[in-house]
Design an enzyme around this catalytic site. Structure first.
Site, PDB file in Angstrom:
ATOM      1  N   GLY A   1     -13.916  -2.833  -0.452  1.00  0.00           N
ATOM      2  CA  GLY A   1     -14.808  -1.845  -1.333  1.00  0.00           C
ATOM      3  C   GLY A   1     -14.199  -0.367  -1.449  1.00  0.00           C
ATOM      4  O   GLY A   1     -14.318   0.142  -2.646  1.00  0.00           O
ATOM      5  N   HIS A   2     -13.854   0.205  -0.363  1.00  0.00           N
ATOM      6  CA  HIS A   2     -13.464   1.583  -0.785  1.00  0.00           C
ATOM      7  C   HIS A   2     -12.284   1.872  -1.307  1.00  0.00           C
ATOM      8  O   HIS A   2     -12.000   3.153  -1.639  1.00  0.00           O
ATOM      9  CB  HIS A   2     -13.546   2.403   0.885  1.00  0.00           C
ATOM     10  CG  HIS A   2     -12.353   2.148   1.605  1.00  0.00           C
ATOM     11  ND1 HIS A   2     -11.498   3.155   1.855  1.00  0.00           N
ATOM     12  CD2 HIS A   2     -12.204   0.892   2.464  1.00  0.00           C
ATOM     13  CE1 HIS A   2     -10.678   2.496   2.560  1.00  0.00           C
ATOM     14  NE2 HIS A   2     -11.038   1.217   3.070  1.00  0.00           N
TER      15      HIS A   2
ATOM     16  N   CYS B   1       5.747  11.638  11.758  1.00  0.00           N
ATOM     17  CA  CYS B   1       4.969  12.910  12.073  1.00  0.00           C
ATOM     18  C   CYS B   1       3.571  13.032  11.832  1.00  0.00           C
ATOM     19  O   CYS B   1       2.570  13.748  11.952  1.00  0.00           O
ATOM     20  CB  CYS B   1       5.671  14.300  12.047  1.00  0.00           C
ATOM     21  SG  CYS B   1       7.089  14.517  12.781  1.00  0.00           S
TER      22      CYS B   1
ATOM     23  N   ASN C   1       0.896  -1.140  -0.088  1.00  0.00           N
ATOM     24  CA  ASN C   1       0.036   0.040  -0.017  1.00  0.00           C
ATOM     25  C   ASN C   1       0.902   1.156   0.031  1.00  0.00           C
ATOM     26  O   ASN C   1       0.500   2.318  -0.391  1.00  0.00           O
ATOM     27  CB  ASN C   1      -0.958  -0.003   1.252  1.00  0.00           C
ATOM     28  CG  ASN C   1      -0.473  -0.364   2.540  1.00  0.00           C
ATOM     29  OD1 ASN C   1       0.373  -1.319   2.589  1.00  0.00           O
ATOM     30  ND2 ASN C   1      -0.389   0.505   3.368  1.00  0.00           N
TER      31      ASN C   1
ATOM     32  N   THR D   1     -26.317 -10.074   9.467  1.00  0.00           N
ATOM     33  CA  THR D   1     -27.202  -9.789   8.331  1.00  0.00           C
ATOM     34  C   THR D   1     -26.347  -9.247   7.195  1.00  0.00           C
ATOM     35  O   THR D   1     -25.632  -8.250   7.538  1.00  0.00           O
ATOM     36  CB  THR D   1     -28.589  -8.741   8.726  1.00  0.00           C
ATOM     37  OG1 THR D   1     -29.238  -9.496   9.787  1.00  0.00           O
ATOM     38  CG2 THR D   1     -29.320  -8.538   7.489  1.00  0.00           C
TER      39      THR D   1
END
Lengths: 392, 140
Positions: A202-203, A325, A153, A239
């Site tokens: 997903g995002h 930082c 990433n 769910t």
């Protein structure tokens, strides 16, 4: 001319209008619970099954191998903890991962260490490529799981997952890859890749936050992470988040469709790298060619990343850094440090992650802005003083 | 994380950036490993700090606290400057995010280190304690 450029797509992406549109029916009309027997339930179940099939088609697997989760981090946790739990019963209490994994993987492995598992953290070379020799040595017949990210990433380096899968399987270990950054950027076929499990989010691909999935190869048994009702074939209770699942399916189909547009994105990436590397005392982090098409990570010496980000933000550019930082931990990027980048240089790293949405004008603007900001900060850096004197 | 307007003002428009040639006192604190280094230059006449400049390698908070610290001690006596605490700098900046408070300690340290350098140069004993903000690190 000031403009707004979002170059932080590795952090998150904008939800595409088509994706939002695909979700709406499940908010309004198809609000049923897929587990209900009645008409509303069946309507929802049909949509759920359809989404699962479409996602399976994109990844090259069967729909029964796709499990929905709440996010990439949950998928990572489930894959690792579930495999550990299962394999412990077989006397395998060792995990092999790498030093450059996302914290969703690293901290999960550390949690297992506290429960008595041993973990080997395999190193990488200066480009961020996992050392296959070291990995081969680490995997034993006590290894429960090998967990290696598909693409990093921070620096965008793509890992040799197929080879790693073979190494894991040769010793009877399970193979998991965190593909959160790879999905949508690499044409993925899970069968060809040879992994037992693969996580996605997903995002990162223009679907909303709060939806993820885990591919679990048919026949692979792992323990459950979330207990409750019988959803997801009794393996992941709760769910189903149908609207977001529909969004994820749509986003994956669009991503698959747009794979052919990736050479254009990679070209913009290469232009960015080429131009930013012209700044003195700058260096590309990550592999030059074997990297995600949208990832640029460059270190600028003698300045600190957070102040660079603040100035870019003021100039309308959203980016990211590996500097300590910018993080609450006050530790420099573990990825850059694992690649052998010294602390002081790791602090000055800039990550720009572009996408299909990025334009050539955006790239021009970044190229015009970054050198000025770097120079401004160097001019007030005590470390630059000596270098500047030597240049004169 | 959100910086106050005052911090952003001092970050984007820092006061007293630069060096002083033949400074009477120079203090450099912090280390590159931790990602912040401050260098403070003092021009002293009698016991008054008539000029003060800084150079900083660091985050937004480090730059803003350096800038604010120079503003707070310029024109003051050495005695007054030595009373500068990091809390005073933080208050003058209208607050810092909690993870950034250590940067203000660095500013206090830089001022005191520069004064100590001055005292050493003029042969005066350093009769105050410099609280080190990076004691827990092993340096570069």
């Amino acid at each position: 001319m000031a403009r707004f450029v979002y170059a932080d797509n590795a952090a998150t992406t904008a939800v595409l209008p088509e994706v939002t549109a695909a979700m709406l029916p499940a908010f309004e009309a198809a609000y049923g619970n897929p587990s209900s027997l009645h008409a509303k339930g069946r309507e929802a179940k049909t949509l759920l099954d359809g989404a699962r099939e479409r996602i399976a088609a994109v990844l090259g697997c069967e729909s029964g191998e796709i499990y929905f989760t709440s996010c990439g981090t949950e998928s990572d946790n489930w894959a690792i903890k579930g495999a550990a739990k299962r394999m412990k019963a077989k006397g395998r209490t060792h995990i092999v991962t790498t030093k450059i994994e996302h914290h969703a993987v690293l901290n999960t492995c550390e949690a297992l260490e506290r429960e008595g598992f041993t973990v080997s953290y395999v190193g990488v070379d200066e480009d961020g490529v996992v050392s296959l020799d070291e990995l081969r040595e680490a995997v034993t017949d006590k290894t429960a799981l090998v967990a290696v990210m598909y693409a990093n990433n921070e620096v965008g380096t793509i890992e040799p997952i197929k080879e790693i899968s073979e190494i894991a399987h040769a010793k009877g270990a399970l193979m998991f890859t965190d593909a959160v950054q790879a999905v949508g950027n690499i044409d993925i076929n899970v069968k060809e890749l040879g992994v037992d499990m693969l996580s996605l989010s997903g995002h990162k691909i223009h679907a909303p936050k709060g939806i993820g999935a885990l591919y679990i190869r048919k026949g692979v048994v792992i323990g459950n992470l979330i207990d409750g009702g019988g959803q997801e074939r009794r393996r992941r209770a709760g769910t189903e988040n149908l609207p977001y699942i529909l969004g994820l399916a749509k986003a994956l189909e669009i991503a698959k469709e747009k794979l052919k547009d990736l050479p254009r994105v990679a070209k913009m990436r290469d232009r960015l790298i080429e131009e930013l590397e012209k700044i003195p005392y700058s260096k590309l982090n990550g592999h030059r060619t074997n990297r995600l098409p949208g990832n640029v990570n460059i270190g600028f010496e003698f300045i600190e990343g957070e102040s660079l980000l603040l100035w870019l933000d003021i100039s309308g550019i959203c980016a990211s850094t590996g500097s300590a930082c910018s993080s609450a931990s006050l530790e420099a990027s573990h990825v850059l440090l694992a690649m052998g980048v010294p602390h002081e240089k790791a602090h000055g790293s800039l990550r720009l992650s572009i996408s299909h949405e990025t334009t050539d004008e955006d790239i021009d603007y970044i190229i015009a802005t970054v050198p000025t900001v770097v120079q401004r900060l160097r001019n007030m850096s005590p470390l630059w003083e000596d270098v500047a004197k030597n240049i004169k | 994380m959100q910086y106050s307007e005052k911090v952003m003002d001092h970050f984007t428009n820092p006061r007293n950036v630069g060096e002083i040639e033949n400074a009477d006192g120079v203090g450099m604190v912090g280390n590159a490993k931790c990602g912040d280094i401050m260098k403070m230059y003092l021009k002293i006449e009698g016991d008054v700090i008539v000029d003060c400049k800084f150079k900083t390698f660091g985050c937004g908070a480090a730059i803003a606290t350096s800038s604010m610290a120079t503003e707070l001690i310029k024109g003051k006596t050495i005695e007054e400057a030595l009373k500068l605490t990091n809390q005073v700098v933080v208050e003058a900046l209208e607050g810092l995010p909690p993870v950034k408070v250590h940067c203000s300690v660095l500013a206090e340290e830089a001022v005191k280190t520069a004064v100590a350098d001055y005292y050493t140069k003029i042969g005066k004993p350093v009769d105050f304690v410099i609280e080190k903000s990076h004691d827990d690190h092993d340096g570069k």
